[in-house]
Each structure stands twice: as C-alpha cells, then as structure tokens.
Write a protein that holds these residues in place. Structure first.
Motif, PDB file in Angstrom:
ATOM      1  N   GLN A   6      43.490  35.573  49.278  1.00 53.72           N
ATOM      2  CA  GLN A   6      42.296  35.452  48.463  1.00 53.72           C
ATOM      3  C   GLN A   6      41.414  36.680  48.591  1.00 53.72           C
ATOM      4  N   ASP A   7      42.008  37.842  48.735  1.00 53.89           N
ATOM      5  CA  ASP A   7      41.266  39.080  48.875  1.00 53.89           C
ATOM      6  C   ASP A   7      41.273  39.841  47.556  1.00 53.89           C
ATOM      7  N   PRO A   8      40.144  39.789  46.803  1.00 53.84           N
ATOM      8  CA  PRO A   8      40.125  40.485  45.514  1.00 53.84           C
ATOM      9  C   PRO A   8      40.134  41.993  45.649  1.00 53.84           C
ATOM     10  N   GLN A  38      43.034  43.778  33.008  1.00 52.04           N
ATOM     11  CA  GLN A  38      43.720  42.503  32.814  1.00 52.04           C
ATOM     12  C   GLN A  38      44.182  41.892  34.140  1.00 52.04           C
ATOM     13  N   GLU A  39      44.575  42.722  35.084  1.00 46.41           N
ATOM     14  CA  GLU A  39      45.019  42.197  36.380  1.00 46.41           C
ATOM     15  C   GLU A  39      43.869  41.487  37.096  1.00 46.41           C
ATOM     16  N   ARG A  43      43.667  37.428  38.050  1.00 43.72           N
ATOM     17  CA  ARG A  43      43.346  36.915  39.386  1.00 43.72           C
ATOM     18  C   ARG A  43      42.187  35.932  39.336  1.00 43.72           C
ATOM     19  N   SER A  44      41.209  36.183  38.472  1.00 47.26           N
ATOM     20  CA  SER A  44      40.083  35.259  38.319  1.00 47.26           C
ATOM     21  C   SER A  44      40.559  33.898  37.814  1.00 47.26           C
ATOM     22  N   PHE A  62      35.363  37.233  40.159  1.00 48.65           N
ATOM     23  CA  PHE A  62      34.572  37.543  38.974  1.00 48.65           C
ATOM     24  C   PHE A  62      33.883  38.901  39.128  1.00 48.65           C
ATOM     25  N   GLN A  63      33.369  39.163  40.335  1.00 46.64           N
ATOM     26  CA  GLN A  63      32.699  40.441  40.572  1.00 46.64           C
ATOM     27  C   GLN A  63      33.685  41.605  40.476  1.00 46.64           C
TER      28      GLN A  63
END
Length: 84
Positions: A6-8, A38-39, A43-44, A62-63
């Motif tokens: 869960q690491d954006p 798009q990637e 993920r969002s 989102f950020q």
C-alpha cells in the motif's frame, strides 16, 4: 485483504511527462485520450476496491494522482503549449 503493498510512492515512473510520454502524446490522433498518470489512477481505483469504497483509506493514492497530474500540466505549460 490484498497482498499488494500500500505504498503509493512506489511509482513505475519518476516523471509523468518524459520523452516517451511526450512522443506518445504528440503522435496520438486528435480523438484519442492519453493520460500519463493512468497508473496512479489505476492504483487509486484498486485501493477503493480493496477498502470497499472507503475514501479515507486511500488519501495517499489520491494525492499521488493529483501530484502526477499537476507535474504533467506544469511541464506542458513550460513547453509553451496548452492542454486543450
């Protein structure tokens, strides 16, 4: 629920607007949509799906998408072109 980290911040690209995406954007047809972020968007959506639509759990994703879009639009503006 899912085994995906869960690491954006683990982005596949460092810059949304590099030479490769610039070439793809310029060579697409006028009616074709192209989003170098798009990637981050994908993920969002995956985060929302994993968390049953709870937006509070996906704020970092989102950020990351907003940051990507901002970097992309700023880079395009610096090149002297408009997005539309």
């Amino acid at each position: 629920m899912a085994s995906e980290p869960q690491d954006p911040s683990s982005k596949p690209k460092t810059q949304p607007w590099d030479d490769d995406t610039k070439q793809k954007f310029q060579s697409k047809s006028k009616s074709e949509y192209f989003d170098p972020c798009q990637e981050a968007a994908r993920r969002s959506y995956k985060c929302l799906y994993r968390n049953n639509g709870d937006k509070k759990m996906c704020g970092e994703y989102f950020q990351a998408y907003r940051d990507c879009k901002q970097a992309w639009t700023e880079k395009r503006k610096k090149e002297g072109r408009t997005l539309w």
